[in-house]
Design a protein around this motif. Structure first.
Motif, mmCIF file in Angstrom:
data_model
loop_
_atom_site.group_PDB
_atom_site.id
_atom_site.type_symbol
_atom_site.label_atom_id
_atom_site.label_comp_id
_atom_site.label_asym_id
_atom_site.label_seq_id
_atom_site.Cartn_x
_atom_site.Cartn_y
_atom_site.Cartn_z
ATOM 1 N N LYS A 171 0.858 -1.184 0.000
ATOM 2 C CA LYS A 171 0.000 0.000 0.000
ATOM 3 C C LYS A 171 0.893 1.233 0.000
ATOM 4 O O LYS A 171 1.318 1.724 1.039
ATOM 5 C CB LYS A 171 -0.923 0.006 1.211
ATOM 6 N N LYS A 172 1.187 1.697 -1.190
ATOM 7 C CA LYS A 172 2.001 2.902 -1.332
ATOM 8 C C LYS A 172 1.633 3.607 -2.619
ATOM 9 O O LYS A 172 1.077 3.011 -3.531
ATOM 10 C CB LYS A 172 3.489 2.555 -1.324
ATOM 11 N N ARG A 173 1.945 4.871 -2.660
ATOM 12 C CA ARG A 173 1.720 5.634 -3.882
ATOM 13 C C ARG A 173 2.921 5.423 -4.805
ATOM 14 O O ARG A 173 3.997 5.023 -4.361
ATOM 15 C CB ARG A 173 1.548 7.105 -3.556
ATOM 16 N N LEU A 174 2.721 5.716 -6.078
ATOM 17 C CA LEU A 174 3.802 5.522 -7.051
ATOM 18 C C LEU A 174 5.047 6.329 -6.698
ATOM 19 O O LEU A 174 6.153 5.922 -6.987
ATOM 20 C CB LEU A 174 3.315 5.895 -8.453
ATOM 21 N N SER A 175 4.860 7.487 -6.069
ATOM 22 C CA SER A 175 5.993 8.357 -5.759
ATOM 23 C C SER A 175 6.761 7.916 -4.518
ATOM 24 O O SER A 175 7.854 8.391 -4.264
ATOM 25 C CB SER A 175 5.502 9.794 -5.565
ATOM 26 N N GLU A 176 6.199 7.003 -3.728
ATOM 27 C CA GLU A 176 6.845 6.567 -2.498
ATOM 28 C C GLU A 176 7.857 5.458 -2.773
ATOM 29 O O GLU A 176 7.725 4.699 -3.721
ATOM 30 C CB GLU A 176 5.801 6.052 -1.503
ATOM 31 N N ILE A 177 8.847 5.396 -1.899
ATOM 32 C CA ILE A 177 9.830 4.322 -2.016
ATOM 33 C C ILE A 177 9.240 3.040 -1.425
ATOM 34 O O ILE A 177 8.336 3.085 -0.599
ATOM 35 C CB ILE A 177 11.162 4.677 -1.311
ATOM 36 N N GLU A 178 9.760 1.919 -1.863
ATOM 37 C CA GLU A 178 9.284 0.634 -1.378
ATOM 38 C C GLU A 178 9.737 0.428 0.064
ATOM 39 O O GLU A 178 10.900 0.647 0.404
ATOM 40 C CB GLU A 178 9.862 -0.467 -2.268
ATOM 41 N N THR A 179 8.817 0.006 0.922
ATOM 42 C CA THR A 179 9.139 -0.247 2.322
ATOM 43 C C THR A 179 8.787 -1.685 2.673
ATOM 44 O O THR A 179 8.024 -2.340 1.963
ATOM 45 C CB THR A 179 8.366 0.701 3.264
ATOM 46 N N GLU A 180 9.361 -2.149 3.770
ATOM 47 C CA GLU A 180 9.080 -3.487 4.249
ATOM 48 C C GLU A 180 8.559 -3.411 5.679
ATOM 49 O O GLU A 180 8.847 -2.469 6.407
ATOM 50 C CB GLU A 180 10.341 -4.350 4.229
ATOM 51 N N ARG A 181 7.771 -4.425 6.041
ATOM 52 C CA ARG A 181 7.284 -4.554 7.413
ATOM 53 C C ARG A 181 7.875 -5.809 8.017
ATOM 54 O O ARG A 181 7.932 -6.861 7.374
ATOM 55 C CB ARG A 181 5.750 -4.675 7.438
#
Length: 185
Positions: free
Chosen positions: A111-121
């Protein structure tokens, strides 16, 4: 707009407000691209009257439903898959990225916008989940995270007819809150 409005009006008459919303989501960027390419000058969607879709809302499984669901899973090839979704609270779109590292299941946040960097949980492996992971081989884990989302939704509905697959996530969040974990965490 006058040519498009009847399409939406017919969908509303049939009670298909969600379908109308999806069509709007598809058409809007198409018309915006046509404006950018100077094919048209105005977005016809700006003149279309749209009704808001109201979903019924999701609910967590009760303890009795969760227990019955886990019993049914014992004979299902999807047991590990559904247990991962239930005890990690991940979205079905995050399942394919799941991996185990130490005492955590790590997933890429979908759940992220295209402009956001990829994150992990990092999701702690709870005692409930640990029981299922105890003797799982890497091949079995890979199979469990490899199912397609629509296949999982369909098979979940057979096991738990009054719920949707995403409600396993709601169940996880509810159980965390019952244990004193803040919703934001």
């Amino acid at each position: 707009a006058m040519g498009i409005q009847p399409i939406f009006s017919n969908l509303y008459k049939k009670g298909q407000t969600k379908t109308a919303e999806i069509i709007k989501l598809i058409l809007n960027p198409v018309f915006k691209a046509a404006i950018a390419e100077r094919i048209i000058t105005l977005n016809p969607m700006d003149g279309v009257q749209l009704l808001k879709h109201h979903s019924k809302g999701s609910t967590a499984l009760t303890y009795a439903e969760e227990f019955a669901f886990l019993l049914k899973l014992k004979t299902s090839e999807y047991e590990l898959t559904f247990v991962l979704l239930l005890y990690c609270g991940m979205r079905r779109s995050e399942l394919a990225s799941a991996r185990i590292k130490g005492n955590y299941v790590i997933v890429k946040n979908s759940k992220k916008r295209l402009s956001e960097i990829e994150t992990e949980r990092k999701i702690p492996i709870t005692p409930m989940l640990a029981r299922y992971l105890q003797n799982v081989s890497p091949e079995e884990f890979k199979k469990a995270i490899g199912y397609r989302g629509d296949t999982l939704s369909r098979n979940f509905k057979q096991l738990c007819p009054s719920h949707h697959l995403h409600e396993l996530r709601h169940t996880y969040i509810t159980r965390c809150q019952e244990c004193g974990v803040a919703r934001e965490v």
